[in-house]
Write a protein that holds these residues in place. Structure first.
Motif, PDB file in Angstrom:
ATOM      1  N   ALA A 161      -2.619  14.465  -0.622  1.00 44.84           N
ATOM      2  CA  ALA A 161      -2.599  13.656   0.455  1.00 44.84           C
ATOM      3  C   ALA A 161      -1.404  14.780   1.689  1.00 44.84           C
ATOM      4  CB  ALA A 161      -2.086  12.363   0.394  1.00 44.84           C
ATOM      5  N   PRO A 162      -1.602  14.868   2.878  1.00 45.43           N
ATOM      6  CA  PRO A 162      -0.589  15.279   3.788  1.00 45.43           C
ATOM      7  C   PRO A 162       0.661  14.365   3.962  1.00 45.43           C
ATOM      8  CG  PRO A 162      -2.583  14.722   5.085  1.00 45.43           C
ATOM      9  CD  PRO A 162      -2.942  14.428   3.771  1.00 45.43           C
ATOM     10  N   LYS A 163       1.661  14.893   4.259  1.00 46.68           N
ATOM     11  CA  LYS A 163       2.805  14.042   4.488  1.00 46.68           C
ATOM     12  C   LYS A 163       2.909  13.725   5.651  1.00 46.68           C
ATOM     13  CE  LYS A 163       3.768  14.274   0.148  1.00 46.68           C
ATOM     14  NZ  LYS A 163       3.492  13.046  -0.901  1.00 46.68           N
ATOM     15  N   ASN A 164       2.489  12.399   6.305  1.00 46.01           N
ATOM     16  CA  ASN A 164       2.565  12.041   7.568  1.00 46.01           C
ATOM     17  C   ASN A 164       2.919  10.598   7.831  1.00 46.01           C
ATOM     18  OD1 ASN A 164       0.034  10.878   7.253  1.00 46.01           O
ATOM     19  ND2 ASN A 164      -0.981  12.956   7.743  1.00 46.01           N
ATOM     20  N   ARG A 165       2.590  10.051   8.974  1.00 46.70           N
ATOM     21  CA  ARG A 165       2.965   8.570   9.186  1.00 46.70           C
ATOM     22  C   ARG A 165       2.086   7.593   8.267  1.00 46.70           C
ATOM     23  NH1 ARG A 165       3.524   7.190  15.017  1.00 46.70           N
ATOM     24  NH2 ARG A 165       5.176   8.532  15.028  1.00 46.70           N
ATOM     25  N   TRP A 166       0.634   8.071   8.176  1.00 46.58           N
ATOM     26  CA  TRP A 166      -0.222   7.304   7.468  1.00 46.58           C
ATOM     27  C   TRP A 166       0.084   7.181   5.947  1.00 46.58           C
ATOM     28  CZ3 TRP A 166      -2.724   4.176  10.401  1.00 46.58           C
ATOM     29  CH2 TRP A 166      -3.144   4.387  11.677  1.00 46.58           C
ATOM     30  N   THR A 167       0.265   8.408   5.526  1.00 51.95           N
ATOM     31  CA  THR A 167       0.404   8.523   3.867  1.00 51.95           C
ATOM     32  C   THR A 167       1.633   7.718   3.548  1.00 51.95           C
ATOM     33  OG1 THR A 167       1.586  10.529   4.292  1.00 51.95           O
ATOM     34  CG2 THR A 167      -0.683  10.518   3.476  1.00 51.95           C
ATOM     35  N   ASP A 168       2.766   7.493   4.623  1.00 49.95           N
ATOM     36  CA  ASP A 168       3.854   6.924   4.352  1.00 49.95           C
ATOM     37  C   ASP A 168       3.749   5.537   4.371  1.00 49.95           C
ATOM     38  OD1 ASP A 168       5.363   9.012   4.204  1.00 49.95           O
ATOM     39  OD2 ASP A 168       6.155   9.033   6.127  1.00 49.95           O
ATOM     40  N   LEU A 169       2.800   4.895   5.377  1.00 52.94           N
ATOM     41  CA  LEU A 169       2.263   3.562   5.565  1.00 52.94           C
ATOM     42  C   LEU A 169       1.696   2.965   4.051  1.00 52.94           C
ATOM     43  CD1 LEU A 169       2.242   1.037   7.020  1.00 52.94           C
ATOM     44  CD2 LEU A 169       0.163   1.968   8.341  1.00 52.94           C
ATOM     45  N   ILE A 170       0.857   3.884   3.772  1.00 55.26           N
ATOM     46  CA  ILE A 170       0.042   3.774   2.645  1.00 55.26           C
ATOM     47  C   ILE A 170       0.916   3.642   1.215  1.00 55.26           C
ATOM     48  CG2 ILE A 170      -1.638   4.425   0.925  1.00 55.26           C
ATOM     49  CD1 ILE A 170      -3.148   5.971   3.270  1.00 55.26           C
ATOM     50  N   GLU A 171       1.928   4.386   1.259  1.00 52.63           N
ATOM     51  CA  GLU A 171       2.775   4.449   0.180  1.00 52.63           C
ATOM     52  C   GLU A 171       3.756   3.103   0.172  1.00 52.63           C
ATOM     53  OE1 GLU A 171       5.308   7.929   0.087  1.00 52.63           O
ATOM     54  OE2 GLU A 171       3.535   9.134  -0.178  1.00 52.63           O
ATOM     55  N   LEU A 172       4.072   2.665   1.379  1.00 52.38           N
ATOM     56  CA  LEU A 172       4.977   1.254   1.374  1.00 52.38           C
ATOM     57  C   LEU A 172       3.987   0.381   1.216  1.00 52.38           C
ATOM     58  CD1 LEU A 172       7.393   0.090   2.480  1.00 52.38           C
ATOM     59  CD2 LEU A 172       6.563   0.154   4.941  1.00 52.38           C
ATOM     60  N   SER A 173       2.652   0.338   1.492  1.00 51.63           N
ATOM     61  CA  SER A 173       1.895  -0.967   1.279  1.00 51.63           C
ATOM     62  C   SER A 173       1.555  -1.037  -0.407  1.00 51.63           C
ATOM     63  CB  SER A 173       0.536  -0.617   1.940  1.00 51.63           C
ATOM     64  OG  SER A 173       0.532  -0.538   3.454  1.00 51.63           O
ATOM     65  N   ILE A 174       1.406   0.201  -0.883  1.00 51.82           N
ATOM     66  CA  ILE A 174       1.112   0.075  -2.356  1.00 51.82           C
ATOM     67  C   ILE A 174       2.676  -0.502  -3.098  1.00 51.82           C
ATOM     68  CG2 ILE A 174       0.956   1.522  -4.554  1.00 51.82           C
ATOM     69  CD1 ILE A 174      -0.728   3.399  -2.787  1.00 51.82           C
ATOM     70  N   ASN A 175       3.672  -0.108  -2.754  1.00 54.75           N
ATOM     71  CA  ASN A 175       4.920  -0.550  -3.343  1.00 54.75           C
ATOM     72  C   ASN A 175       5.197  -2.044  -3.088  1.00 54.75           C
ATOM     73  OD1 ASN A 175       5.763   1.971  -4.294  1.00 54.75           O
ATOM     74  ND2 ASN A 175       6.742   2.622  -2.220  1.00 54.75           N
ATOM     75  N   ASN A 176       4.880  -2.516  -1.887  1.00 53.38           N
ATOM     76  CA  ASN A 176       5.066  -3.948  -1.367  1.00 53.38           C
ATOM     77  C   ASN A 176       3.806  -4.845  -2.254  1.00 53.38           C
ATOM     78  OD1 ASN A 176       6.953  -3.532   0.233  1.00 53.38           O
ATOM     79  ND2 ASN A 176       5.577  -3.508   2.079  1.00 53.38           N
ATOM     80  N   LEU A 177       2.531  -4.191  -2.520  1.00 59.10           N
ATOM     81  CA  LEU A 177       1.705  -4.711  -3.197  1.00 59.10           C
ATOM     82  C   LEU A 177       1.868  -5.056  -4.740  1.00 59.10           C
ATOM     83  CD1 LEU A 177      -1.814  -3.384  -1.984  1.00 59.10           C
ATOM     84  CD2 LEU A 177      -0.978  -5.655  -1.818  1.00 59.10           C
ATOM     85  N   ALA A 178       2.817  -4.344  -5.299  1.00 57.78           N
ATOM     86  CA  ALA A 178       3.245  -4.294  -6.579  1.00 57.78           C
ATOM     87  C   ALA A 178       4.060  -5.441  -6.716  1.00 57.78           C
ATOM     88  CB  ALA A 178       3.848  -2.935  -7.221  1.00 57.78           C
ATOM     89  N   ALA A 179       4.609  -5.874  -5.749  1.00 57.81           N
ATOM     90  CA  ALA A 179       5.753  -7.129  -5.747  1.00 57.81           C
ATOM     91  C   ALA A 179       5.264  -8.328  -5.150  1.00 57.81           C
ATOM     92  CB  ALA A 179       7.111  -6.897  -4.846  1.00 57.81           C
ATOM     93  N   VAL A 180       3.815  -8.511  -4.994  1.00 58.28           N
ATOM     94  CA  VAL A 180       3.421  -9.641  -4.348  1.00 58.28           C
ATOM     95  C   VAL A 180       3.140 -10.509  -5.324  1.00 58.28           C
ATOM     96  CG1 VAL A 180       1.277 -10.484  -3.291  1.00 58.28           C
ATOM     97  CG2 VAL A 180       2.277  -8.295  -2.463  1.00 58.28           C
ATOM     98  N   PRO A 181       3.361 -11.813  -5.068  1.00 54.84           N
ATOM     99  CA  PRO A 181       3.271 -12.941  -6.450  1.00 54.84           C
ATOM    100  C   PRO A 181       1.678 -12.966  -6.611  1.00 54.84           C
ATOM    101  CG  PRO A 181       4.404 -13.865  -4.416  1.00 54.84           C
ATOM    102  CD  PRO A 181       4.084 -12.563  -4.032  1.00 54.84           C
ATOM    103  N   SER A 182       1.471 -13.104  -7.786  1.00 54.69           N
ATOM    104  CA  SER A 182      -0.037 -13.239  -8.171  1.00 54.69           C
ATOM    105  C   SER A 182      -1.000 -14.192  -7.782  1.00 54.69           C
ATOM    106  CB  SER A 182       0.182 -13.318 -10.051  1.00 54.69           C
ATOM    107  OG  SER A 182       0.623 -14.603 -10.344  1.00 54.69           O
ATOM    108  N   ILE A 183      -0.506 -15.327  -7.290  1.00 54.92           N
ATOM    109  CA  ILE A 183      -1.334 -16.123  -6.901  1.00 54.92           C
ATOM    110  C   ILE A 183      -1.931 -15.911  -5.557  1.00 54.92           C
ATOM    111  CG2 ILE A 183       0.345 -17.587  -5.448  1.00 54.92           C
ATOM    112  CD1 ILE A 183      -0.850 -19.961  -6.329  1.00 54.92           C
ATOM    113  N   ILE A 184      -1.338 -14.820  -4.683  1.00 55.91           N
ATOM    114  CA  ILE A 184      -1.710 -14.073  -3.673  1.00 55.91           C
ATOM    115  C   ILE A 184      -3.033 -13.519  -3.716  1.00 55.91           C
ATOM    116  CG2 ILE A 184      -1.149 -12.776  -1.486  1.00 55.91           C
ATOM    117  CD1 ILE A 184       0.500 -15.419  -1.708  1.00 55.91           C
ATOM    118  N   PHE A 185      -3.023 -12.808  -4.899  1.00 54.21           N
ATOM    119  CA  PHE A 185      -4.156 -12.144  -5.432  1.00 54.21           C
ATOM    120  C   PHE A 185      -5.377 -13.082  -5.810  1.00 54.21           C
ATOM    121  CE2 PHE A 185      -0.860  -8.993  -6.120  1.00 54.21           C
ATOM    122  CZ  PHE A 185      -1.269  -7.707  -5.554  1.00 54.21           C
ATOM    123  N   GLY A 186      -4.874 -14.061  -6.294  1.00 56.73           N
ATOM    124  CA  GLY A 186      -5.892 -15.067  -6.572  1.00 56.73           C
ATOM    125  C   GLY A 186      -6.451 -15.632  -5.276  1.00 56.73           C
ATOM    126  N   LEU A 187      -6.014 -16.045  -4.356  1.00 51.98           N
ATOM    127  CA  LEU A 187      -6.387 -16.252  -2.741  1.00 51.98           C
ATOM    128  C   LEU A 187      -7.215 -15.197  -2.351  1.00 51.98           C
ATOM    129  CD1 LEU A 187      -3.262 -17.682  -1.378  1.00 51.98           C
ATOM    130  CD2 LEU A 187      -5.174 -18.984  -2.070  1.00 51.98           C
TER     131      LEU A 187
END
Length: 425
Positions: free
Chosen positions: A236-262
């Protein structure tokens, strides 16, 4: 003489002077080091003590869960009038055939003859099935007399434990003194499914549901997570989109599990409305929760591979794809498996996401496949813990032991694979 004088002068200049202040600082540093070591040792001892206490408490409380109260019922099959062809007993309809011949009434009759009417009424409603299972396993038993230890009712079991009505306690005490009532190991606990009677419940249905759900979770989360980590780190090239994807993945790892249930409720059950409480839906929901953990661990493991490995492979003519899959990925695989172990262990113990997709249903038969209604071990523990019957309390502790053993086996297998693929450079 001049050189000796110079050496003496230099030794006088560099010789340390152990002043009282220096000695105090040195003593303070040594004391600080001793305190740090003592704190570290204390933390380890405390952790081990808590673990031993937890395992000891679960084992002590769970021993009774692997047992059930049973009554001894002698049956003379030569007077029962039941016939069973050995070949017919190997057919799927053998149980129905024995029921049609009145095996249930035969068991009840001999219970009344041997134990009395009051005790026979407290025989488990499904006790005749244990006798049928013995006949199917050995049809020759119909040619002789045989004694069976059959499950008692929940009321009589409570009386045996010193609870319930005084009449039931007196009946249990009398049968116990006669040697006709005892609490025996229940091997069927590992082979039956859920039931309304704690004397008849089993853990196999929930255990099989957990196994099928974990298989779906692993098959979806592991390859997608590893490929995503490889792409983000290697291609992946290092640009704004990949930075956004990395930030989203890091945030998803901390999301409460019940959100994934929803999310599973809104997406998967909308697409597959007939698969509510199926291991396939549960596995897909838990895969969403596990995938970010695998991606983050995978990226860190890939990043830890020395650049010289890549440079050396490219220098001898390997293509970028060969470098990734023949050199980088094998070296990063132990670290990736470590993240996978953490993610799968978390998924195995989750209940909140599965509550949202309906896996708390009462399931009396083990699931036949990935699309059959099922429950999982944490959900079964949650349901039994909500019961007030003492028998369910003991079964809950036994189910916790089974869950811990299942987790240890799963983690042990993953650690074995991690060590097998581990390489050094």
């Amino acid at each position: 003489a001049s050189s000796r004088g110079t050496a003496k002068h230099m030794s006088e200049r560099i010789a340390p002077t152990r002043t009282p202040e220096f000695e105090a600082r040195l003593k303070k540093r040594y004391a600080s080091e001793r305190r740090f070591r003592a704190l570290g040792l204390g933390a380890i001892v405390f952790s081990v003590a808590v673990l031993v206490f937890l395992l000891g408490t679960m084992t002590f409380n769970g021993i009774g869960g692997f047992q059930r109260v049973e009554m001894e019922v002698p049956i003379d099959f030569t007077e029962a009038g039941i016939a069973a062809d050995p070949a017919a007993m190997e057919q799927p309809g053998a149980l129905a055939s024995l029921e049609a011949q009145g095996l249930r009434d035969v068991v009840q009759y001999f219970a009344e003859e041997e134990l009395g009417e009051a005790a026979a009424e407290e025989l488990g409603a499904q006790a005749w099935r244990d006798v049928a299972t013995a006949i199917i396993a050995d049809p020759a038993v119909l040619q002789r007399s045989e004694s069976f230890w059959l499950p008692a009712s929940a009321n009589l079991a409570s009386g045996y434990e010193g609870e319930g009505s005084p009449e039931m306690q007196a009946l249990a005490a009398g049968l116990y003194e006669e040697g006709r009532l005892a609490k025996n190991f229940d091997p069927g606990f590992l082979g039956r499914s859920d039931a309304t009677n704690p004397q008849q419940v089993g853990i196999w249905g929930a255990l099989k549901g957990s196994l099928l759900t974990m298989v779906v979770t692993l098959l979806l989360a592991f390859p997608i997570g590893v490929l995503a980590a490889l792409y983000l780190e290697e291609y992946a090239p290092k640009n704004r989109w990949t930075d956004l994807i990395e930030l989203s993945i890091n945030n998803l790892a901390a999301v409460p599990s019940i959100i994934f249930g929803l999310l599973g409720l809104a997406v998967f059950l909308t697409l597959f409305p007939n698969l509510r409480s199926a291991p396939l839906i549960g596995g897909m929901t838990l895969a969403l929760m596990t995938m970010p953990v695998i991606v983050i661990a995978g990226r860190n493991a890939i990043k830890a591979v020395p650049p010289s490995i890549r440079d050396g492979a490219l220098a001898i003519g390997a293509s970028p794809v060969q470098v990734v899959f023949h050199h980088v990925l094998p070296l990063a695989l132990p670290g990736i498996l470590t993240g996978t172990i953490i993610g799968m262990a978390r998924a195995l113990g989750e209940t909140a996401p599965l509550l949202m997709i309906g896996m708390r249903a009462f399931v009396a038969t083990p699931p036949d496949g990935f699309t059959s209604p099922a429950t999982v071990l944490p959900m079964q523990i949650f349901l039994w813990s909500d019961e007030i019957d003492r028998g369910f309390v003991e079964r809950t502790s036994a189910a916790i032991i089974v869950l811990l053993l299942f987790l240890l086996v799963m983690n042990g297998l993953a650690i074995y694979l991690r060590n097998k693929f581990e390489k050094t450079w």
